[in-house]
Enzyme design. Structure first.
Site, PDB file in Angstrom:
ATOM      1  CB  CYS A 111      18.790  52.733  44.188  1.00 48.69           C
ATOM      2  SG  CYS A 111      20.080  52.928  42.824  1.00 48.69           S
ATOM      3  CG  ASP A 345      21.170  54.045  51.296  1.00 46.91           C
ATOM      4  OD1 ASP A 345      20.769  52.985  49.878  1.00 46.91           O
ATOM      5  OD2 ASP A 345      22.123  53.828  51.967  1.00 46.91           O
ATOM      6  CG  HIS A 347      20.867  51.703  47.602  1.00 46.72           C
ATOM      7  ND1 HIS A 347      21.548  53.095  48.047  1.00 46.72           N
ATOM      8  CD2 HIS A 347      21.295  50.808  46.541  1.00 46.72           C
ATOM      9  CE1 HIS A 347      21.610  53.335  46.714  1.00 46.72           C
ATOM     10  NE2 HIS A 347      21.489  52.076  45.822  1.00 46.72           N
TER      11      HIS A 347
END
Length: 418
Positions: A111, A345, A347
């Site tokens: 990430c 994000d 993820h």
């Protein structure tokens, strides 16, 4: 035979983990994001307002407004287009195997590398396309939570607003030749922009040849003792990005470099050295510089006294975002509203896209909806980025940051006096 068996086990383990992470992170785009109708929204130096004259859905605590059934007198569509136009790099699966590992996905560990890529991508967008650029296809992105953006009411109001701008005035009639010339210029400009748009994304492709792809970044990370599957911190990623830009061989990338601050200090002479690639010549070849500043905004937790400083930084047109997040979970911060940070994000596990093919699909590289997080939940470790096209930009950034620091000091002194 034993080695082959071990490889098969590793591949099976990798596939299992990929499936698990895909299920684990599939909710990322499903959650709703709420925005206040009374506060400005800042996105990488640009300001947007969402206004409402009608009641609308509130968040559970009653403090924030979802942009459902909202009459917008501001510019929600412009914000949406601007946000979606930013380049989004997420977890991927089924890409070519990473050297010295059996990994074909970065789910669960990549990430911070992805958020670092997003920051660098924004720097390259500023360099090649400029801050005013937006992707023409942005509003065509399918949004899993599309109703959180707009509604039939908003579209109707926008149409009415557009009509009011032209109403009561005689339309200007352009000659056929003038129209064709304008269309030609527009088409040429859009075509050039689209070439750079695709080229920037291709530099972040998930295959070994890509200059800033995961495979290359992992190779540069080995010098910092990191390997594929490890977790990378924001400061380590800053140095990896610097090395990646230094080693990039594409002629288009020779006009840009990266400087990483030492101990939270940016030395002007070092930035000048970075910008001038041939100081010995009579006319130095000036390079644009992306300045990365790894910082810690507190001890174990983020100190709330830094909130206004971070908001000030994200309000600068030269800012290319912040690599930060929550503990062990990295986000790319690109703006704020009130005391909440707006972020993209990484993820979200998506399938590998081969960016070497002509007209590869762009949709998965653009995020359909923003997320928000309270500043108090931010991990104190982060890396802040700025883009300087020339020395004038660097001088302006220095002045602006000095001004932010002075205002912060005065605010703290006022607190102490109370």
């Amino acid at each position: 035979m034993e080695a082959t068996g071990t490889d098969e086990v590793e591949k099976l383990k990798s596939k299992f983990m990929s499936a698990w992470h895909n299920m684990k992170y599939s909710w990322v785009l499903k959650t709703k994001t709420y925005f206040s109708r009374n506060s400005a929204v800042i996105l990488l130096g640009k300001c947007y307002h969402f206004k409402s004259d009608e009641p609308s859905e509130l968040s559970p605590d009653g403090s924030c407004l979802d942009i459902v059934d909202t009459v917008i007198s501001g510019n929600v569509e412009e914000f949406r287009k601007d946000f979606i136009s930013r380049i989004w790099l997420t977890y991927r699966e089924d890409f070519p195997q990473i050297k010295d590992s059996a990994l074909t996905t970065d789910c669960g560990w990549g990430c911070t590398l992805r958020t670092g890529q997003m920051l660098l991508a924004q720097g390259l967008v500023l360099h090649f396309l400029g801050r005013a650029w937006t992707w023409p296809g942005a509003l065509n992105i399918e949004n899993s939570d599309s109703e959180s953006w707009t509604s039939h009411t908003v579209k109707k109001l926008t149409a009415s607003f557009d009509a009011s701008l032209t109403g009561g005035r005689e339309p200007k009639v352009l000659s056929k030749d003038h129209k064709e010339a304008l269309k030609r210029d527009c088409d040429d400009s859009e075509m050039r922009d689209e070439v750079y748009h695709r080229k920037i994304i291709s530099w972040f492709g998930d295959s070994p040849p890509a200059s800033f792809g995961l495979h290359q970044l992992i190779e540069y990370g080995k010098k910092s003792g990191k390997t594929a599957g490890d977790w990378y911190g924001p400061a380590v990623v800053a140095h990896i990005l610097r090395k990646a830009v230094e080693e990039a061989r594409d002629p288009e990338l020779q006009g840009i470099t990266i400087y990483v601050a030492q101990d939270c200090t940016v030395y002007s002479s070092d930035v000048v050295d970075r910008q001038c690639s041939s100081m010995g010549s009579e006319k130095a070849d000036m390079k644009a510089v992306i300045i990365l500043v790894p910082v810690r905004l507190g001890g174990e937790r983020t100190n709330m006294d830094y909130l206004e400083f971070v908001k000030g930084i994200l309000s600068l047109e030269y800012c290319v975002g912040v690599v930060g997040g929550k503990p062990k979970q990295s986000y790319y911060f690109a703006g704020f509203q009130d005391d909440s940070l707006i972020y993209m994000d990484p993820h979200y596990c998506q399938s590998f896209v081969d960016v070497s093919i002509k007209d590869f699909p762009l949709e998965s590289f653009h995020c359909p909806s923003p997320k928000k997080m309270s500043f108090k939940n931010m991990d104190p470790s982060c890396t802040i980025g700025f883009y300087c096209r020339n020395m004038k930009d660097f001088e302006r950034i220095s002045e602006e940051i000095t001004k932010i620091n002075v205002e912060e000091n005065l605010r703290h002194q006022g607190k102490e006096l109370k």
